[in-house]
Scaffold this motif. Structure first.
Motif, PDB file in Angstrom:
ATOM      1  N   VAL A   1       0.858  -1.177   0.000  1.00 54.90           N
ATOM      2  CA  VAL A   1       0.000   0.000   0.000  1.00 54.90           C
ATOM      3  C   VAL A   1       0.894   1.226   0.000  1.00 54.90           C
ATOM      4  CG1 VAL A   1      -1.751   1.266   1.274  1.00 54.90           C
ATOM      5  CG2 VAL A   1      -1.819  -1.218   1.222  1.00 54.90           C
ATOM      6  N   GLN A   2       0.663   2.121  -0.967  1.00 58.97           N
ATOM      7  CA  GLN A   2       1.507   3.299  -1.111  1.00 58.97           C
ATOM      8  C   GLN A   2       0.777   4.511  -0.531  1.00 58.97           C
ATOM      9  OE1 GLN A   2       4.575   3.111  -2.663  1.00 58.97           O
ATOM     10  NE2 GLN A   2       5.067   5.255  -2.262  1.00 58.97           N
ATOM     11  N   ILE A   3       1.431   5.193   0.416  1.00 52.30           N
ATOM     12  CA  ILE A   3       0.897   6.409   1.028  1.00 52.30           C
ATOM     13  C   ILE A   3       1.935   7.504   0.875  1.00 52.30           C
ATOM     14  CG2 ILE A   3       0.060   7.495   3.153  1.00 52.30           C
ATOM     15  CD1 ILE A   3      -1.827   5.414   2.150  1.00 52.30           C
ATOM     16  N   ASP A   4       1.482   8.659   0.438  1.00 57.93           N
ATOM     17  CA  ASP A   4       2.382   9.796   0.316  1.00 57.93           C
ATOM     18  C   ASP A   4       2.964  10.118   1.692  1.00 57.93           C
ATOM     19  OD1 ASP A   4       3.738  12.107  -0.167  1.00 57.93           O
ATOM     20  OD2 ASP A   4       2.042  13.210  -1.018  1.00 57.93           O
ATOM     21  N   PRO A   5       4.299  10.124   1.843  1.00 54.63           N
ATOM     22  CA  PRO A   5       4.885  10.411   3.163  1.00 54.63           C
ATOM     23  C   PRO A   5       4.387  11.711   3.779  1.00 54.63           C
ATOM     24  CG  PRO A   5       6.571   9.598   1.660  1.00 54.63           C
ATOM     25  CD  PRO A   5       5.338   9.811   0.834  1.00 54.63           C
ATOM     26  N   GLY A   6       4.019  12.666   2.958  1.00 58.25           N
ATOM     27  CA  GLY A   6       3.508  13.908   3.488  1.00 58.25           C
ATOM     28  C   GLY A   6       2.116  13.800   4.060  1.00 58.25           C
ATOM     29  N   MET A   7       1.423  12.697   3.758  1.00 58.83           N
ATOM     30  CA  MET A   7       0.058  12.509   4.247  1.00 58.83           C
ATOM     31  C   MET A   7      -0.010  11.643   5.492  1.00 58.83           C
ATOM     32  SD  MET A   7      -2.002  14.184   2.289  1.00 58.83           S
ATOM     33  CE  MET A   7      -3.562  13.377   2.650  1.00 58.83           C
ATOM     34  N   THR A   8       1.107  11.034   5.890  1.00 54.59           N
ATOM     35  CA  THR A   8       1.066  10.111   7.029  1.00 54.59           C
ATOM     36  C   THR A   8       0.626  10.807   8.311  1.00 54.59           C
ATOM     37  OG1 THR A   8       3.431  10.514   7.401  1.00 54.59           O
ATOM     38  CG2 THR A   8       2.831   8.610   6.047  1.00 54.59           C
ATOM     39  N   GLN A   9       1.050  12.055   8.496  1.00 51.77           N
ATOM     40  CA  GLN A   9       0.663  12.769   9.707  1.00 51.77           C
ATOM     41  C   GLN A   9      -0.811  13.151   9.665  1.00 51.77           C
ATOM     42  OE1 GLN A   9       3.103  16.126  10.566  1.00 51.77           O
ATOM     43  NE2 GLN A   9       2.108  16.592  12.512  1.00 51.77           N
ATOM     44  N   ASN A  10      -1.309  13.427   8.474  1.00 50.07           N
ATOM     45  CA  ASN A  10      -2.715  13.838   8.362  1.00 50.07           C
ATOM     46  C   ASN A  10      -3.664  12.695   8.693  1.00 50.07           C
ATOM     47  OD1 ASN A  10      -1.813  16.334   7.554  1.00 50.07           O
ATOM     48  ND2 ASN A  10      -2.015  15.900   5.353  1.00 50.07           N
ATOM     49  N   ILE A  11      -3.298  11.470   8.358  1.00 48.36           N
ATOM     50  CA  ILE A  11      -4.181  10.335   8.638  1.00 48.36           C
ATOM     51  C   ILE A  11      -3.838   9.652   9.957  1.00 48.36           C
ATOM     52  CG2 ILE A  11      -4.591   9.915   6.196  1.00 48.36           C
ATOM     53  CD1 ILE A  11      -2.639   7.641   6.263  1.00 48.36           C
ATOM     54  N   GLY A  12      -2.873  10.206  10.693  1.00 52.36           N
ATOM     55  CA  GLY A  12      -2.586   9.721  12.041  1.00 52.36           C
ATOM     56  C   GLY A  12      -1.765   8.454  12.110  1.00 52.36           C
ATOM     57  N   LEU A  13      -0.902   8.196  11.148  1.00 55.59           N
ATOM     58  CA  LEU A  13      -0.057   7.004  11.191  1.00 55.59           C
ATOM     59  C   LEU A  13       1.079   7.187  12.200  1.00 55.59           C
ATOM     60  CD1 LEU A  13       0.359   5.825   7.488  1.00 55.59           C
ATOM     61  CD2 LEU A  13      -1.149   4.939   9.248  1.00 55.59           C
ATOM     62  N   ARG A  14       1.267   6.185  13.050  1.00 55.81           N
ATOM     63  CA  ARG A  14       2.383   6.166  13.981  1.00 55.81           C
ATOM     64  C   ARG A  14       3.098   4.832  13.868  1.00 55.81           C
ATOM     65  NH1 ARG A  14       1.157   5.737  18.798  1.00 55.81           N
ATOM     66  NH2 ARG A  14      -1.127   5.667  18.783  1.00 55.81           N
ATOM     67  N   LEU A  15       4.398   4.858  14.028  1.00 58.17           N
ATOM     68  CA  LEU A  15       5.217   3.659  13.883  1.00 58.17           C
ATOM     69  C   LEU A  15       5.905   3.322  15.195  1.00 58.17           C
ATOM     70  CD1 LEU A  15       6.944   4.391  10.435  1.00 58.17           C
ATOM     71  CD2 LEU A  15       4.776   3.215  10.866  1.00 58.17           C
ATOM     72  N   ALA A  16       6.253   2.050  15.339  1.00 55.09           N
ATOM     73  CA  ALA A  16       7.036   1.572  16.477  1.00 55.09           C
ATOM     74  C   ALA A  16       8.037   0.549  15.972  1.00 55.09           C
ATOM     75  CB  ALA A  16       6.141   0.962  17.553  1.00 55.09           C
TER      76      ALA A  16
END
Length: 407
Positions: free
Chosen positions: A83-98
């Motif tokens: 699944v490809q997500i624009d890195p600039g949009m990750t904060q807008n959709i609330g993605l968090r990594l661990a």
């Protein structure tokens, strides 16, 4: 040439001129490529994006959702593997990594417990010989008594003859016979302190005062004034309070991690300022069929008597540091009911589902037995959105055996 012929000649010339102009305007035409087909990727199968696991060998409508089947090509041209997500949009959709980490596993378990009497600290008071109850002191069950507290006065007529014989031998001064008479008094059920009192006073003592041998709670009292007692009859039962048992209910799913000697911390509402420390002294063999829990026993000291049986406690069982294992935040796991998935971040805004084998969980962390490797990153927030997108694209999670190394 008549007029009609002249008109027809002019019309023909005009038509030929128009055709020539149209040909010049179009220019040279390319060679027909119909005999040279384009190179198209090979179709492996067709699938329903809503049910990507089901494969079909020809196009058409899905029997599940009445949607047109989507082709899956050999070179993956139809759908990407991630699944490809624009890195600039990750904060807008609330993605968090661990990050997947490896370290010692320190586990603890919170459970509920109830205080109970220490059944090893019990004293039974029985009539050693037949007699009569002359007096009962003001005692009642559940009274907390000190050691030596009087319960009842018992009259024993059978002791009269034995005591008179003992006193007569004492006056004779025969040490051997006196020792034999003293032993006879013991065999009739007289306690040592009463024999000493007879020898010291030189008078017959037919009344015995029953007292509590230990300090604790008077659980039963079966003595009433005027009763006739038989030898061996139980008159009272005392349960000590120097120590109490903490009975902890442990879910059977984690009962395998409980060990004897494991440290325990307990907190009681009646003693909010103290954290009670203890160790597991016994793991009871029987499981509660209704609650599916296993009972473990913890012995706690009770020097000031504040711990009373029946009180409830919040208990934490600590297992200490264990072996090094792979760990991920528990919120990263997607439990479908049949398997456990995580969304693995591959950099550049690309994510793919990976099946994992999850182990025990504690304090927001879960052990990963298969499927991941140390240092990889997983999505802890927004993973369900990515999983839905992967399902629509027909991306199937890799099995746990091939997705990564084992811890």
């Amino acid at each position: 040439m008549n007029v009609v012929q002249r008109v027809l000649s002019v019309a023909c010339l005009i038509g030929l001129g128009g055709l020539g102009g149209y040909w010049l305007a179009r220019g040279p035409q390319p060679v027909d490529q119909g005999s040279q087909p384009k190179d198209e990727p090979k179709v492996l199968y067709w699938y329903d994006p809503m049910v990507p696991q089901q494969k079909f060998d020809k196009p058409g409508k899905s029997p599940f959702m009445e949607m047109e089947l989507v082709p899956r090509y050999a070179d993956g041209a139809a759908e990407p593997a991630t699944v490809q997500i624009d890195p600039g949009m990750t904060q807008n959709i609330g993605l968090r990594l661990a990050t997947v980490t490896r370290g010692p596993w320190v586990s603890s378990l919170d459970a509920a417990g109830v205080l109970a009497f220490n059944e090893r600290d019990v004293a039974q008071i029985q009539a050693r010989t037949a007699g009569f109850v002359e007096r009962v002191y003001a005692r009642a069950p559940d009274d907390v008594l000190k050691a030596g507290a009087p319960l009842a006065d018992i009259l024993v007529p059978e002791w009269a003859a034995a005591q008179e014989e003992f006193l007569a031998l004492k006056r004779m001064g025969d040490a051997g016979l006196l020792a034999a008479a003293r032993q006879r008094l013991r065999l009739t059920g007289m306690p040592r302190d009463l024999i000493a009192q007879v020898e010291r006073s030189g008078k017959v003592q037919l009344t015995q005062t029953l007292t509590t041998p230990i300090a604790g709670t008077l659980q039963t009292l079966n003595v009433r004034a005027g009763m006739t007692l038989a030898a061996g009859e139980t008159l009272a039962r005392i349960n000590g309070l120097a120590t109490v048992w903490l009975m902890v209910a442990v879910p059977e799913a984690v009962a395998g991690s409980i060990r004897l000697g494991q440290t325990v911390e307990a907190r009681l509402a009646t003693v909010p300022d103290a954290v009670l420390q203890g160790t597991i002294s016994a793991i009871l063999p029987q499981t509660n069929a209704d609650s599916r829990t296993l009972s473990v026993r913890v012995e706690l000291p009770n020097p000031d008597g504040r711990l009373r049986p029946g009180l409830t406690a919040q208990v934490r069982l600590n297992s200490g540091a264990g072996q090094n294992v792979l760990q991920v935040p528990s919120e990263a796991l997607i439990r479908t009911g049949k398997r456990v998935l995580v969304m693995l971040a591959e950099g550049g805004g690309r994510y793919r589902p990976v099946e994992v084998q999850a182990g025990v969980e504690n304090a927001g962390q879960t052990v990963v037995l298969k499927g991941l490797q140390e240092g990889q990153q997983v999505v802890t927030s927004g993973q369900f959105l990515l999983d839905s997108e992967a399902s629509l694209k027909g991306i199937v999670a890799q099995p746990a055996e091939t997705a990564g190394g084992q811890p």
